[in-house]
Design an enzyme around this catalytic site. Structure first.
Site, PDB file in Angstrom:
ATOM      1  N   HIS A 109      13.608 -34.277 -17.819  1.00 32.74           N
ATOM      2  CA  HIS A 109      13.305 -34.505 -16.984  1.00 32.74           C
ATOM      3  C   HIS A 109      11.847 -34.073 -16.732  1.00 32.74           C
ATOM      4  O   HIS A 109      11.191 -33.624 -15.559  1.00 32.74           O
ATOM      5  CB  HIS A 109      13.412 -34.512 -15.417  1.00 32.74           C
ATOM      6  CG  HIS A 109      15.351 -35.603 -15.520  1.00 32.74           C
ATOM      7  ND1 HIS A 109      15.381 -36.312 -15.431  1.00 32.74           N
ATOM      8  CD2 HIS A 109      16.469 -34.242 -15.699  1.00 32.74           C
ATOM      9  CE1 HIS A 109      17.073 -36.276 -15.570  1.00 32.74           C
ATOM     10  NE2 HIS A 109      17.853 -35.008 -16.090  1.00 32.74           N
TER      11      HIS A 109
ATOM     12  N   GLU B  58       5.363 -12.194 -15.877  1.00 37.35           N
ATOM     13  CA  GLU B  58       4.590 -11.166 -14.215  1.00 37.35           C
ATOM     14  C   GLU B  58       3.659  -9.833 -14.900  1.00 37.35           C
ATOM     15  O   GLU B  58       2.609  -9.179 -14.019  1.00 37.35           O
ATOM     16  CB  GLU B  58       5.647 -10.211 -14.074  1.00 37.35           C
ATOM     17  CG  GLU B  58       6.692 -10.650 -12.520  1.00 37.35           C
ATOM     18  CD  GLU B  58       7.481  -9.666 -12.042  1.00 37.35           C
ATOM     19  OE1 GLU B  58       7.621  -9.682 -11.185  1.00 37.35           O
ATOM     20  OE2 GLU B  58       8.783  -9.512 -13.136  1.00 37.35           O
TER      21      GLU B  58
ATOM     22  N   LYS C  44       5.246  -3.747  -6.018  1.00 33.06           N
ATOM     23  CA  LYS C  44       6.560  -3.419  -6.034  1.00 33.06           C
ATOM     24  C   LYS C  44       7.255  -3.388  -4.678  1.00 33.06           C
ATOM     25  O   LYS C  44       7.998  -4.319  -5.639  1.00 33.06           O
ATOM     26  CB  LYS C  44       6.549  -1.552  -6.829  1.00 33.06           C
ATOM     27  CG  LYS C  44       7.966  -1.068  -6.533  1.00 33.06           C
ATOM     28  CD  LYS C  44       8.644  -1.757  -7.906  1.00 33.06           C
ATOM     29  CE  LYS C  44      10.146  -1.792  -7.919  1.00 33.06           C
ATOM     30  NZ  LYS C  44      10.831  -2.412  -9.672  1.00 33.06           N
TER      31      LYS C  44
ATOM     32  N   CYS D  36       0.731  -1.361   0.443  1.00 32.56           N
ATOM     33  CA  CYS D  36      -0.195   0.181  -0.254  1.00 32.56           C
ATOM     34  C   CYS D  36       1.101   1.307  -0.076  1.00 32.56           C
ATOM     35  O   CYS D  36       1.309   1.657   0.300  1.00 32.56           O
ATOM     36  CB  CYS D  36      -0.890   0.016   1.238  1.00 32.56           C
ATOM     37  SG  CYS D  36      -1.623  -1.481   1.784  1.00 32.56           S
TER      38      CYS D  36
ATOM     39  N   TRP E 206      -3.527  -2.194  -1.696  1.00 32.75           N
ATOM     40  CA  TRP E 206      -2.798  -3.598  -1.887  1.00 32.75           C
ATOM     41  C   TRP E 206      -3.516  -4.496  -1.078  1.00 32.75           C
ATOM     42  O   TRP E 206      -3.364  -4.572  -0.180  1.00 32.75           O
ATOM     43  CB  TRP E 206      -1.474  -4.168  -1.926  1.00 32.75           C
ATOM     44  CG  TRP E 206      -0.958  -5.031  -3.024  1.00 32.75           C
ATOM     45  CD1 TRP E 206      -0.920  -5.342  -3.960  1.00 32.75           C
ATOM     46  CD2 TRP E 206      -0.655  -6.424  -2.578  1.00 32.75           C
ATOM     47  NE1 TRP E 206      -0.839  -6.699  -4.745  1.00 32.75           N
ATOM     48  CE2 TRP E 206      -0.912  -8.119  -3.738  1.00 32.75           C
ATOM     49  CE3 TRP E 206      -0.993  -7.114  -1.334  1.00 32.75           C
ATOM     50  CZ2 TRP E 206       0.182  -8.105  -3.589  1.00 32.75           C
ATOM     51  CZ3 TRP E 206      -0.605  -8.279  -0.894  1.00 32.75           C
ATOM     52  CH2 TRP E 206      -0.567  -9.041  -2.080  1.00 32.75           C
TER      53      TRP E 206
ATOM     54  N   ARG F 258       3.313   1.079  -5.935  1.00 38.10           N
ATOM     55  CA  ARG F 258       3.311  -0.235  -4.836  1.00 38.10           C
ATOM     56  C   ARG F 258       2.256  -0.815  -4.767  1.00 38.10           C
ATOM     57  O   ARG F 258       2.395  -1.704  -4.056  1.00 38.10           O
ATOM     58  CB  ARG F 258       3.431   0.806  -2.892  1.00 38.10           C
ATOM     59  CG  ARG F 258       4.312   1.828  -3.148  1.00 38.10           C
ATOM     60  CD  ARG F 258       4.722   2.622  -2.434  1.00 38.10           C
ATOM     61  NE  ARG F 258       4.514   1.855  -0.718  1.00 38.10           N
ATOM     62  CZ  ARG F 258       6.396   1.296  -0.531  1.00 38.10           C
ATOM     63  NH1 ARG F 258       7.330   1.880  -1.255  1.00 38.10           N
ATOM     64  NH2 ARG F 258       5.953   0.851   0.371  1.00 38.10           N
TER      65      ARG F 258
ATOM     66  N   ASN G  18      -0.540   0.628   6.520  1.00 38.54           N
ATOM     67  CA  ASN G  18      -0.126  -0.610   5.094  1.00 38.54           C
ATOM     68  C   ASN G  18       0.789  -1.766   6.300  1.00 38.54           C
ATOM     69  O   ASN G  18       1.024  -1.327   7.647  1.00 38.54           O
ATOM     70  CB  ASN G  18       0.944   0.034   4.662  1.00 38.54           C
ATOM     71  CG  ASN G  18       2.360  -0.864   3.690  1.00 38.54           C
ATOM     72  OD1 ASN G  18       1.436  -1.917   3.957  1.00 38.54           O
ATOM     73  ND2 ASN G  18       2.960  -0.673   3.476  1.00 38.54           N
ATOM     74  N   GLY G  19       0.248  -2.983   6.310  1.00 39.53           N
ATOM     75  CA  GLY G  19       0.900  -4.080   7.002  1.00 39.53           C
ATOM     76  C   GLY G  19      -0.297  -4.633   7.137  1.00 39.53           C
ATOM     77  O   GLY G  19      -1.044  -4.814   6.122  1.00 39.53           O
TER      78      GLY G  19
ATOM     79  N   LYS H 120       9.643 -12.836 -16.568  1.00 40.31           N
ATOM     80  CA  LYS H 120       9.600 -10.922 -16.943  1.00 40.31           C
ATOM     81  C   LYS H 120       7.490 -11.155 -17.112  1.00 40.31           C
ATOM     82  O   LYS H 120       7.608 -10.328 -17.272  1.00 40.31           O
ATOM     83  CB  LYS H 120      10.747 -10.210 -17.539  1.00 40.31           C
ATOM     84  CG  LYS H 120      11.933 -10.209 -16.740  1.00 40.31           C
ATOM     85  CD  LYS H 120      11.365  -8.636 -16.125  1.00 40.31           C
ATOM     86  CE  LYS H 120      11.039  -7.885 -14.876  1.00 40.31           C
ATOM     87  NZ  LYS H 120      11.921  -8.964 -13.976  1.00 40.31           N
TER      88      LYS H 120
ATOM     89  N   GLU I 105      14.815 -15.590 -14.695  1.00 42.03           N
ATOM     90  CA  GLU I 105      14.546 -14.286 -14.662  1.00 42.03           C
ATOM     91  C   GLU I 105      13.525 -13.409 -16.139  1.00 42.03           C
ATOM     92  O   GLU I 105      12.632 -12.852 -16.040  1.00 42.03           O
ATOM     93  CB  GLU I 105      15.848 -13.307 -15.071  1.00 42.03           C
ATOM     94  CG  GLU I 105      15.966 -11.863 -15.162  1.00 42.03           C
ATOM     95  CD  GLU I 105      14.910 -11.504 -14.245  1.00 42.03           C
ATOM     96  OE1 GLU I 105      14.184 -11.866 -11.998  1.00 42.03           O
ATOM     97  OE2 GLU I 105      14.362 -10.202 -13.692  1.00 42.03           O
TER      98      GLU I 105
HETATM   99  C1  G6P Z   1       8.295  -7.494  -5.943  1.00 43.01           C
HETATM  100  C2  G6P Z   1       9.061  -7.382  -6.657  1.00 43.01           C
HETATM  101  C3  G6P Z   1       9.519  -7.726  -7.824  1.00 43.01           C
HETATM  102  C4  G6P Z   1      11.044  -7.808  -6.692  1.00 43.01           C
HETATM  103  C5  G6P Z   1      10.221  -8.713  -5.932  1.00 43.01           C
HETATM  104  C6  G6P Z   1      11.564  -8.093  -4.715  1.00 43.01           C
HETATM  105  O1  G6P Z   1       7.578  -9.200  -6.356  1.00 43.01           O
HETATM  106  O2  G6P Z   1       6.981  -6.454  -8.170  1.00 43.01           O
HETATM  107  O3  G6P Z   1      10.048  -7.031  -8.524  1.00 43.01           O
HETATM  108  O4  G6P Z   1      11.877  -8.359  -7.597  1.00 43.01           O
HETATM  109  O5  G6P Z   1       8.921  -7.829  -5.169  1.00 43.01           O
HETATM  110  O6  G6P Z   1      11.770  -6.740  -3.761  1.00 43.01           O
HETATM  111  P1  G6P Z   1      12.816  -6.587  -3.681  1.00 43.01           P
HETATM  112  O7  G6P Z   1      12.415  -4.953  -3.511  1.00 43.01           O
HETATM  113  O8  G6P Z   1      13.048  -7.061  -2.451  1.00 43.01           O
HETATM  114  O9  G6P Z   1      13.960  -6.365  -4.342  1.00 43.01           O
END
Ligand code: G6P
Length: 611
Positions: free
Chosen positions: A507, A491, A606, A2, A73, A27, A99-100, A488, A484
Site C-alpha cells: 500500500h 537514530e 536521552k 539538559c 539541549w 542527556r 532544564n525545561g 535504531k 524498533e
Molecule cells: C528519547 C530517547 C529514546 C526513548 C524515548 C522515551 O527519545 O532517545 O531512546 O525511547 O525518549 O524515553 P523513556 O525514558 O520514556 O523510555
C-alpha cells in the site's frame, strides 16, 4: 534533556562539576557552562560544543568550592556561546541553570524590558534569572525568597539551580516537571538532574518533588513548598547503583556495552519474581492491584519512542494471554486527545527514564480521570515511578547510550511477566503458562548466542553502510520489532529507515523498492511465515535486496534472501526478545562504520523532559 549540576562543599567545585557534566552529557549536548564563586565573585565560563570543549577553557586556578554547571539541549535559541547556560541577571550577581521551558517568557520579557532590564540571549532561561534578579533587587528579599516568588509567577516546567555573589554559601534548587536529586555527603551536597554524577561521592540522596525548592549549604539543606513556603519533610534514600554501571568498562561505546549486557539484564528483570518449578509469577509492585487490573474494561498502554514499541508488544501479549482489550497510544496523543477514560480503566506507562514529559502528563491525566495508573520504569525514584498507583521496575541498571537497547528488552521481559501473572489469575491453562516460563528460564543462553553474532553482523554492516534508505518489515509480534529496528538505525546512523507491517508494503512502500533499497525482513517461523515469504518474493521481483532475520532453516528463504541472520528459536511469543538484538547490532555497527557518534547522536536527548 539538559544536564544540571550544583556543588557546595570542600572540593574544587569546577572539578566536580566538569566530571558530573561528562556523566550527564548523554542527556543533551550542544553547549555547556559553569559558574564558580571565588573571591566573592561569580566566574562564568560557557561554550557551544561538548563538555570537553568547556573543560579546555576552564582556568585551572579556579578553585572555589561552590558552583553550578549545565549541558544544554537547545529549545529556545540555537546552540551558541551566548545561549549556553549559566545565565546571569542584569546585575551579574546571580547565575542560574535551567532544564525545561518557561512558557510565559515573552510576557515576562516585555514586562522586564519596560522596567529597564536588558537581555543578551534569546533564551527563556535568561528571562527567568532576570526576573529573579529584578525581585532580589527589591530591598530585603533573600535569594530563596526571590526564586520562590519568581517561580509562583512563571508558567512552564523547570529544574533550576541558582546562586548569588551576595549569598556565597547558598544554592537554591527547585523543580516542576524536570527532575532534580540532591546527594547528601559529609560536608558536601551535590545537586543533579539524575543520580549518575552523585554516586562517586555519596549514596545518600533526596529526590526533589514537583513544586519543591531546596535551600542548600555545604552541610545542611532545607526543603520548602514553592506555593506556600511551608517546610517539606525530606525523605533520604540510598542509591542502588555502582560506578561500574555508569562507565564504559573497556567497551568502545555505552551502546555496545548495553547491547552486550542484555545477557544479564534480561534474566535480572525476572530475578526473584518467578518460581520456575511451580510455574508461578509474583510481582510485589502490583500484588495489591491484581484484582483491579483484571477487572479493567480496557488497559491503555502509553509511552514514547522505543518504550512505545515495547508497549505495542505488551498490547499484543495482554490481549493474547489475558483477554482484556488493550489500546496502545503515544503518550503525546493520549494526553491531548479526548480519550474515553474512567475508573473502569487501567493506564500503564512504560518509560526507561520515568521522566518523559508526555508520558508523565498522560499518567497525570489518567489519574485525574480516576483510572488505575501503573508504571513500568527503569529509574527508581523517578517521577513516573512515584506518581503511579503501582508498578514494576525493570532493573536494567543505568542506560547511558541515547539509543535505548537493554531497557527495551527488560521492558519486554517485565511485560511478559505481567501478562503471565494476569493470565494465571484469569484462569489461563497452566500448561501454556509453564511452556512460556520454561523458555524464559533459559532465555539468557539464547541471548548469548545472538550476541555472539556481532562479528558476522559487522561484516554485513560493511555491505549495507553506504545505503541511503532502509525498509524494515514484520508481521504480528515482529511488526513492532521492525519499527524498533528502523528507529535504531535512523537514530544513530542518520540513514532514513521506515518500519512497516509487512502486508502494508503493497500500500505504498513498494513504490520505493529497487536494487538500491535494502529491506530487512523479520521472517520468523510463526503462523505468518508463508505470508512473509510471499512479501519477500514481491521485493525480489522488484530487485530489492533482502536481509532476513529468521529462527528457521528454510530452503525457500535461503534461496530468496540476499543475506540471512539466523537466530536461535524460542517460544513464538518470546521471539521479539531474540530478534531485536541483531537489529540493534546492525544499527550499531553501521553507525560506527559511518563514523557517527553513536552514544550521543545529533539532536537527540536521552531523557525528553520537555513536550
Ligand atoms: C528519547 C530517547 C529514546 C526513548 C524515548 C522515551 O527519545 O532517545 O531512546 O525511547 O525518549 O524515553 P523513556 O525514558 O520514556 O523510555
Amino acid at each position: 534533556m539538559c544536564g544540571i549540576m550544583g556543588y557546595s562543599g570542600y572540593r574544587s567545585a569546577a572539578e566536580v562539576l566538569i566530571k558530573g557534566l561528562h556523566r550527564l552529557e548523554y542527556r543533551g549536548y550542544d553547549s555547556a557552562g559553569i559558574s564558580i564563586l571565588e573571591d566573592k565573585r561569580l566566574h562564568t565560563i560557557k561554550t557551544c560544543g561538548k563538555v570537553k570543549d568547556l573543560e579546555g577553557i576552564v582556568p585551572s586556578e579556579l578553585t572555589g568550592h561552590i558552583g553550578i554547571g549545565h549541558t544544554r539541549w537547545a529549545t529556545h535559541g540555537e546552540p551558541s556561546d551566548t545561549n549556553a547556560h549559566p545565565h546571569h541577571d542584569n546585575s551579574g550577581k546571580i547565575a542560574l541553570i535551567h532544564n525545561g521551558i518557561i512558557e510565559n517568557h515573552s510576557a515576562l520579557r516585555r514586562y522586564l524590558a519596560e522596567e529597564g532590564v536588558t537581555f543578551k540571549s534569546e533564551t527563556d532561561t535568561e528571562v527567568l534569572v532576570a526576573y529573579i534578579g529584578h525581585l532580589y533587587g527589591q530591598g530585603g528579599v533573600t535569594l530563596s525568597d526571590a526564586v520562590r516568588r519568581a517561580l509562583t509567577t512563571v508558567v512552564g516546567t523547570y529544574g533550576i539551580v541558582v546562586m548569588c555573589e551576595d549569598e556565597p554559601d547558598t544554592l537554591v534548587a527547585a523543580r516542576l516537571g524536570s527532575p532534580l536529586v540532591l546527594g547528601i555527603g559529609d560536608n558536601e551536597i551535590i545537586v543533579s538532574s539524575d543520580a549518575t554524577p552523585i554516586i562517586e561521592y555519596t549514596r545518600n540522596v533526596v529526590y526533589l518533588g514537583d513544586g519543591e525548592m531546596a535551600v542548600i549549604h555545604a552541610s545542611s539543606y532545607e526543603l520548602v513548598s514553592i506555593s506556600d513556603n511551608l517546610p517539606v519533610r525530606a525523605s533520604e534514600q540510598q542509591l542502588d547503583m555502582t560506578i561500574e554501571q555508569i562507565e564504559k568498562g573497556g567497551y568502545p561505546h555505552f551502546m555496545f556495552k548495553e547491547i552486550m549486557e542484555q545477557v544479564v539484564t534480561i534474566p535480572d528483570a525476572m530475578r526473584g519474581r518467578v518460581d520456575f518449578s511451580a510455574g508461578k509469577v509474583n510481582l510485589g509492585g502490583i500484588r495489591d492491584w491484581e484484582a483491579s487490573l483484571l477487572d479493567s474494561d480496557w488497559i491503555y498502554l502509553t509511552a514514547c519512542g522505543t518504550s512505545w514499541h515495547a508497549a505495542l508488544i505488551g498490547g499484543y501479549l495482554i490481549e493474547e494471554l489475558v483477554g482484556i482489550p488493550v489500546k496502545v497510544e503515544h503518550a503525546s496523543e493520549f494526553r491531548y486527545r479526548q480519550s474515553i477514560i474512567s475508573d473502569r480503566h487501567t493506564v500503564m506507562a512504560i518509560s526507561q527514564s520515568g521522566e518523559t514529559a508526555d508520558t508523565l502528563a498522560a499518567i497525570r491525566k489518567a489519574h485525574e480521570a480516576g483510572a488505575l495508573t501503573m508504571g513500568i520504569v527503569n529509574a527508581v525514584g523517578s517521577s513516573i515511578a512515584r506518581e503511579t498507583d503501582c508498578g514494576v521496575f525493570i532493573h536494567a541498571g543505568p542506560e547511558i547510550g541515547v539509543a535505548s537497547t537493554k531497557a527495551f528488552t527488560s521492558q519486554l521481559t517485565v511485560l511478559f511477566l505481567i501478562s503471565l501473572l494476569l493470565a494465571q489469575r484469569a484462569g489461563k491453562s497452566q500448561q501454556e503458562i509453564r511452556a512460556i516460563l520454561e523458555e524464559l528460564e533459559g532465555i539468557g543462553n539464547k541471548v548469548a548466542e545472538v550476541l555472539a553474532l556481532s562479528d558476522a553482523i559487522l561484516v554485513l554492516a560493511g555491505e549495507y553502510q553506504a545505503c541511503h534508505n532502509f525498509l524494515y518489515l514484520g508481521r504480528g509480534f515482529q511488526y513492532p520489532i521492525a519499527l524498533e529496528g528502523a528507529l535504531k538505525l535512523k537514530e544513530i546512523s542518520y540513514i532514513h529507515a521506515e518500519g512497516y507491517p509487512a502486508a502494508e508494503m503493497k500500500h505504498g512502500p513498494i513504490a520505493l523498492i529497487d536494487e538500491n533499497m535494502p529491506v530487512v525482513v523479520m521472517a520468523v517461523k510463526d503462523g505468518t511465515f508463508e505470508k512473509v515469504l510471499s512479501n519477500i518474493q514481491e521485493i525480489k521481483a522488484r530487485r530489492g535486496k533482502v536481509l532476513a532475520i529468521t529462527d528457521a532453516r528454510d530452503p525457500e528463504l535461503e534461496e530468496l534472501a540476499d543475506h540471512i541472520i539466523q537466530v536461535p528459536t524460542t517460544h513464538e511469543l518470546l521471539l521479539p526478545l531474540i530478534t531485536v538484538i541483531p537489529l540493534q547490532l546492525l544499527a550499531y555497527h553501521i553507525a560506527v562504520l559511518r563514523g557517527c557518534p553513536v552514544d550521543q547522536p545529533r539532536n537527540l536527548a536521552k531523557s525528553v523532559t520537555v513536550e
